[in-house]
Scaffold this motif. Structure first.
Motif, PDB file in Angstrom:
ATOM      1  N   VAL A  25     -62.835 -49.620  62.355  1.00 19.58           N
ATOM      2  CA  VAL A  25     -61.467 -49.080  61.794  1.00 19.58           C
ATOM      3  C   VAL A  25     -61.254 -50.492  63.157  1.00 19.58           C
ATOM      4  CG1 VAL A  25     -59.382 -48.692  62.008  1.00 19.58           C
ATOM      5  CG2 VAL A  25     -60.549 -47.418  61.083  1.00 19.58           C
ATOM      6  N   GLY A  26     -61.398 -50.531  64.410  1.00 22.60           N
ATOM      7  CA  GLY A  26     -61.578 -51.442  65.290  1.00 22.60           C
ATOM      8  C   GLY A  26     -61.491 -52.486  65.204  1.00 22.60           C
ATOM      9  N   GLU A  27     -63.516 -52.969  64.291  1.00 21.62           N
ATOM     10  CA  GLU A  27     -63.667 -54.018  63.617  1.00 21.62           C
ATOM     11  C   GLU A  27     -63.407 -54.646  62.979  1.00 21.62           C
ATOM     12  OE1 GLU A  27     -66.271 -56.215  66.028  1.00 21.62           O
ATOM     13  OE2 GLU A  27     -66.775 -54.275  67.545  1.00 21.62           O
ATOM     14  N   MET A  28     -62.949 -54.055  62.063  1.00 25.50           N
ATOM     15  CA  MET A  28     -62.500 -54.328  61.033  1.00 25.50           C
ATOM     16  C   MET A  28     -61.101 -55.433  60.890  1.00 25.50           C
ATOM     17  SD  MET A  28     -63.792 -51.332  57.888  1.00 25.50           S
ATOM     18  CE  MET A  28     -61.696 -51.892  57.430  1.00 25.50           C
ATOM     19  N   TYR A  29     -59.604 -55.100  61.857  1.00 18.91           N
ATOM     20  CA  TYR A  29     -59.101 -54.796  62.281  1.00 18.91           C
ATOM     21  C   TYR A  29     -58.333 -55.896  62.440  1.00 18.91           C
ATOM     22  CZ  TYR A  29     -58.332 -51.384  57.960  1.00 18.91           C
ATOM     23  OH  TYR A  29     -58.492 -50.963  56.583  1.00 18.91           O
ATOM     24  N   PRO A  30     -58.505 -57.396  62.120  1.00 20.38           N
ATOM     25  CA  PRO A  30     -57.370 -58.213  63.560  1.00 20.38           C
ATOM     26  C   PRO A  30     -56.288 -57.722  64.304  1.00 20.38           C
ATOM     27  CG  PRO A  30     -57.389 -59.509  60.978  1.00 20.38           C
ATOM     28  CD  PRO A  30     -57.714 -58.293  60.924  1.00 20.38           C
ATOM     29  N   SER A  31     -56.657 -58.143  65.361  1.00 21.89           N
ATOM     30  CA  SER A  31     -54.988 -57.817  66.365  1.00 21.89           C
ATOM     31  C   SER A  31     -53.877 -58.175  65.677  1.00 21.89           C
ATOM     32  CB  SER A  31     -54.980 -57.770  67.773  1.00 21.89           C
ATOM     33  OG  SER A  31     -55.722 -58.896  68.275  1.00 21.89           O
ATOM     34  N   GLU A  32     -53.998 -59.748  65.092  1.00 19.33           N
ATOM     35  CA  GLU A  32     -52.931 -60.568  64.229  1.00 19.33           C
ATOM     36  C   GLU A  32     -52.265 -60.175  63.111  1.00 19.33           C
ATOM     37  OE1 GLU A  32     -56.476 -62.457  64.306  1.00 19.33           O
ATOM     38  OE2 GLU A  32     -55.559 -61.927  65.546  1.00 19.33           O
ATOM     39  N   GLY A  33     -53.396 -58.979  62.720  1.00 22.74           N
ATOM     40  CA  GLY A  33     -52.854 -58.663  61.003  1.00 22.74           C
ATOM     41  C   GLY A  33     -52.003 -57.596  61.085  1.00 22.74           C
ATOM     42  N   GLU A  34     -51.616 -57.606  60.118  1.00 15.76           N
ATOM     43  CA  GLU A  34     -50.841 -56.653  59.356  1.00 15.76           C
ATOM     44  C   GLU A  34     -50.051 -55.268  60.015  1.00 15.76           C
ATOM     45  OE1 GLU A  34     -48.250 -55.020  55.547  1.00 15.76           O
ATOM     46  OE2 GLU A  34     -49.733 -56.602  55.433  1.00 15.76           O
ATOM     47  N   ASP A  35     -49.620 -54.617  61.395  1.00 16.66           N
ATOM     48  CA  ASP A  35     -48.998 -53.375  60.600  1.00 16.66           C
ATOM     49  C   ASP A  35     -49.305 -52.147  60.164  1.00 16.66           C
ATOM     50  OD1 ASP A  35     -50.805 -54.173  63.792  1.00 16.66           O
ATOM     51  OD2 ASP A  35     -48.176 -54.385  64.027  1.00 16.66           O
ATOM     52  N   ALA A  36     -49.059 -50.759  60.571  1.00 19.08           N
ATOM     53  CA  ALA A  36     -48.270 -50.013  59.711  1.00 19.08           C
ATOM     54  C   ALA A  36     -46.991 -49.472  60.354  1.00 19.08           C
ATOM     55  CB  ALA A  36     -49.761 -49.444  59.350  1.00 19.08           C
ATOM     56  N   LEU A  37     -46.274 -49.341  59.425  1.00 15.68           N
ATOM     57  CA  LEU A  37     -45.267 -48.629  60.262  1.00 15.68           C
ATOM     58  C   LEU A  37     -45.333 -47.164  60.185  1.00 15.68           C
ATOM     59  CD1 LEU A  37     -42.584 -51.640  59.185  1.00 15.68           C
ATOM     60  CD2 LEU A  37     -42.996 -51.273  61.613  1.00 15.68           C
ATOM     61  N   LEU A  38     -44.471 -47.067  61.241  1.00 19.15           N
ATOM     62  CA  LEU A  38     -44.591 -45.440  60.908  1.00 19.15           C
ATOM     63  C   LEU A  38     -42.840 -45.143  61.263  1.00 19.15           C
ATOM     64  CD1 LEU A  38     -45.688 -42.415  63.618  1.00 19.15           C
ATOM     65  CD2 LEU A  38     -43.250 -42.232  63.682  1.00 19.15           C
ATOM     66  N   VAL A  39     -42.053 -44.105  60.562  1.00 20.03           N
ATOM     67  CA  VAL A  39     -40.013 -44.584  61.203  1.00 20.03           C
ATOM     68  C   VAL A  39     -40.054 -43.129  61.508  1.00 20.03           C
ATOM     69  CG1 VAL A  39     -38.801 -45.066  59.863  1.00 20.03           C
ATOM     70  CG2 VAL A  39     -40.560 -45.894  59.114  1.00 20.03           C
ATOM     71  N   TRP A  40     -39.655 -42.938  62.107  1.00 19.26           N
ATOM     72  CA  TRP A  40     -39.190 -41.662  63.040  1.00 19.26           C
ATOM     73  C   TRP A  40     -37.659 -41.721  62.984  1.00 19.26           C
ATOM     74  CZ3 TRP A  40     -41.924 -37.785  65.077  1.00 19.26           C
ATOM     75  CH2 TRP A  40     -41.874 -37.087  66.502  1.00 19.26           C
ATOM     76  N   ASN A  41     -37.369 -40.588  62.108  1.00 25.42           N
ATOM     77  CA  ASN A  41     -35.618 -40.966  62.148  1.00 25.42           C
ATOM     78  C   ASN A  41     -34.980 -41.991  62.418  1.00 25.42           C
ATOM     79  OD1 ASN A  41     -35.436 -37.712  62.019  1.00 25.42           O
ATOM     80  ND2 ASN A  41     -35.623 -37.886  64.186  1.00 25.42           N
ATOM     81  N   LEU A  42     -35.140 -42.730  61.618  1.00 23.88           N
ATOM     82  CA  LEU A  42     -35.078 -44.372  60.838  1.00 23.88           C
ATOM     83  C   LEU A  42     -34.857 -45.192  62.138  1.00 23.88           C
ATOM     84  CD1 LEU A  42     -31.365 -43.569  59.538  1.00 23.88           C
ATOM     85  CD2 LEU A  42     -33.284 -43.813  58.071  1.00 23.88           C
ATOM     86  N   VAL A  43     -36.592 -45.050  62.914  1.00 28.56           N
ATOM     87  CA  VAL A  43     -36.270 -46.245  64.095  1.00 28.56           C
ATOM     88  C   VAL A  43     -37.856 -46.785  63.494  1.00 28.56           C
ATOM     89  CG1 VAL A  43     -36.725 -46.229  66.390  1.00 28.56           C
ATOM     90  CG2 VAL A  43     -35.461 -44.736  65.895  1.00 28.56           C
ATOM     91  N   PRO A  44     -38.633 -47.990  62.999  1.00 28.66           N
ATOM     92  CA  PRO A  44     -40.230 -48.006  62.971  1.00 28.66           C
ATOM     93  C   PRO A  44     -40.407 -48.615  64.043  1.00 28.66           C
ATOM     94  CG  PRO A  44     -38.110 -50.033  62.510  1.00 28.66           C
ATOM     95  CD  PRO A  44     -37.533 -48.901  63.120  1.00 28.66           C
ATOM     96  N   VAL A  45     -41.588 -47.674  64.067  1.00 29.34           N
ATOM     97  CA  VAL A  45     -42.338 -48.305  65.004  1.00 29.34           C
ATOM     98  C   VAL A  45     -44.168 -48.735  64.912  1.00 29.34           C
ATOM     99  CG1 VAL A  45     -43.979 -46.439  67.129  1.00 29.34           C
ATOM    100  CG2 VAL A  45     -41.666 -45.960  66.650  1.00 29.34           C
ATOM    101  N   ARG A  46     -44.300 -49.888  65.412  1.00 26.39           N
ATOM    102  CA  ARG A  46     -45.671 -50.386  64.766  1.00 26.39           C
ATOM    103  C   ARG A  46     -46.675 -49.980  65.507  1.00 26.39           C
ATOM    104  NH1 ARG A  46     -44.716 -56.216  66.658  1.00 26.39           N
ATOM    105  NH2 ARG A  46     -47.021 -56.199  66.272  1.00 26.39           N
ATOM    106  N   LEU A  47     -47.229 -50.182  64.551  1.00 23.48           N
ATOM    107  CA  LEU A  47     -48.677 -49.036  65.072  1.00 23.48           C
ATOM    108  C   LEU A  47     -50.312 -50.245  64.314  1.00 23.48           C
ATOM    109  CD1 LEU A  47     -48.534 -44.941  63.511  1.00 23.48           C
ATOM    110  CD2 LEU A  47     -48.637 -46.649  66.339  1.00 23.48           C
ATOM    111  N   SER A  48     -50.862 -50.718  65.128  1.00 21.91           N
ATOM    112  CA  SER A  48     -51.724 -52.352  64.872  1.00 21.91           C
ATOM    113  C   SER A  48     -52.696 -50.842  64.423  1.00 21.91           C
ATOM    114  CB  SER A  48     -52.193 -52.629  65.944  1.00 21.91           C
ATOM    115  OG  SER A  48     -52.844 -51.812  67.109  1.00 21.91           O
ATOM    116  N   TYR A  49     -53.243 -51.764  63.306  1.00 19.67           N
ATOM    117  CA  TYR A  49     -54.414 -50.868  62.581  1.00 19.67           C
ATOM    118  C   TYR A  49     -55.640 -51.452  63.743  1.00 19.67           C
ATOM    119  CZ  TYR A  49     -53.114 -49.701  57.602  1.00 19.67           C
ATOM    120  OH  TYR A  49     -52.033 -49.394  57.097  1.00 19.67           O
TER     121      TYR A  49
END
Length: 164
Positions: A25-49
């Motif tokens: 996972v660390g090798e496959m996904y570039p840091s400038e790529g799209e992130d996943a989003l965790l939404v916690w009580n309507l607050v979006p938190v970015r998680l880089s792959y």
């Protein structure tokens, strides 16, 4: 819903082989790529792959396995990436989970806002299903790239979670 995940469709780099699933996972996904989003009580938190999720996998898969067990009552997990660091105390309440978090760091510095929003209460099935979106994205990409893993135990466990 007070807890959700958006897996997105991050760009994937070629990765022929890796030590294990987290390394892939660390090798496959570039840091400038799209992130996943965790939404916690309507607050979006970015998680880089390539960074956050690569660091979380070793705790995420066992946590989801544990929560699925009928006798599950509680667990503590420490998410230890420098851009997503939190301690979650998870307690089963009937068919739901109550997650009490202590936020240490998030991309965008949302720790205070997340703390103000309080606990998350989510059904067991929804919690597992939301995280499964991200796991499915990762497993699909590893398979599509035909990444050879020296240690594929976590990968096989993630696939088993998705199959059931």
């Amino acid at each position: 819903m007070s807890f959700s995940m958006q897996a997105g469709c991050p760009a994937v780099r070629r990765c022929g082989s890796a030590t294990d699933m987290a390394d892939a996972v660390g090798e496959m996904y570039p840091s400038e790529g799209e992130d996943a989003l965790l939404v916690w009580n309507l607050v979006p938190v970015r998680l880089s792959y390539g960074h956050d999720l690569a660091a979380l996998l070793d705790d995420l898969v066992p946590l989801l396995e544990e929560i699925r067990r009928p006798g599950f009552s509680e667990a503590d997990v420490f998410w230890g990436s420098d851009t997503f660091s939190a301690e979650w105390g998870i307690v089963r309440e009937g068919d739901s989970l109550r997650i009490r978090a202590r936020w240490h760091s998030t991309l965008g510095n949302y720790e205070s806002l997340l703390a103000e929003r309080g606990d998350v209460v989510v059904s067991v099935g929804e919690f597992i299903g939301e995280w499964a979106k991200v796991l499915r994205r990762i497993v699909t990409d590893i398979e599509a790239e035909r990444v050879e893993l020296e240690d594929d135990s976590l990968f096989r466990r993630a696939k088993a979670l998705l199959a059931s």
